[in-house]
Motif scaffolding. Sequence first.
Motif: not given
Length: 322
Positions: A203-218
């Motif tokens: 939430s505090s950075t814009h570093i690309p991560s596959k975890l971002r999609d997962f977290y947004n979804e779940h």
Amino acid sequence: MYEKWLVGVDIGGTTIKMAFINQNGEMIHKWEIPTNKSEKAQHIPTDIAKSVDQILDELGQRKSKLIGIGIGAPGPVNLRKGSIDVAVNLGWENFHLKDRLEMETSLPVIVDNDANVAAIGEMWKGAGEGAKELLFVTLGTGVGGGIIANGEVIHGVNGAGGEIGHITSIVEGGVLCNCGKTGCLETVASATGIVRLTIEELSSTHIPSKLRDFYNEHQTLSSKLVFNAANEGDELAKRVIDYVAFHLGLALANVANGLNPEKIVIGGGVSKAGEALLAPLKEQFTRFAFPRVAQGVELAIATLGNDAGVLGSAWLAKKRFT
Ligand code: ZN
């Protein structure tokens, strides 16, 4: 030869693990029962006693087969009385576990803290391989620890020795810990801590991560997902793991400087990450430890898993009652 058995018991928040173990540390029979938390968990001694009788019956054995019972229980333990002052998860307050269980089973009982018995288990039959100078740290929902010096667990003056999880890390301020302080190692190196740190980074950075999609979804993550992502080269996950390894390595190096251990054994659910945790941890540990301390020690992942507690408890019973 007529072989007698030890009883190892490990009381957890959801299950009580139990085992009959011979004096060589060989598992004869292991099983578990649910942790009955009703009425401030006061039925636990009765549940354990009944279960021991039932399994003896199933195996066609008599109670005279048993030497005694060792138990690992959550919370600081009053060793002399075998009582637990406070175990928040269970609702115990000044709970006389040893007396209650001796009454129910007519067997001698010895009680110690759950992280301490897991440390002993790993010393006896696991990754400790008999090392008498051993530092054990368990990374689970929280961070527990056991320190063994000259083959004996360090209990301290009132049972709170080895609380490695509450070493305050160098995080200025830091987040609030279950113990009431801020910035404890537990807030960083537990499964809960790893997930919290990852969500903060997301939430505090814009570093690309596959975890971002997962977290947004779940709207949820696990420490296992973070390690998996780091293994696959995920930048954000690697940053989190490096941060965790830095703090854990620093804390363990400082404890090790006071103990000069032969082995440091990492257990608990987070340790299942294996090399993904061990490699960065070794690097940070070596960076911070006194050189001679770093030369003398081996860092290893625990090998006994859920059996560590019952084996360590049984060892205590063997030591005290044979
Ligand atoms: Zn704390």
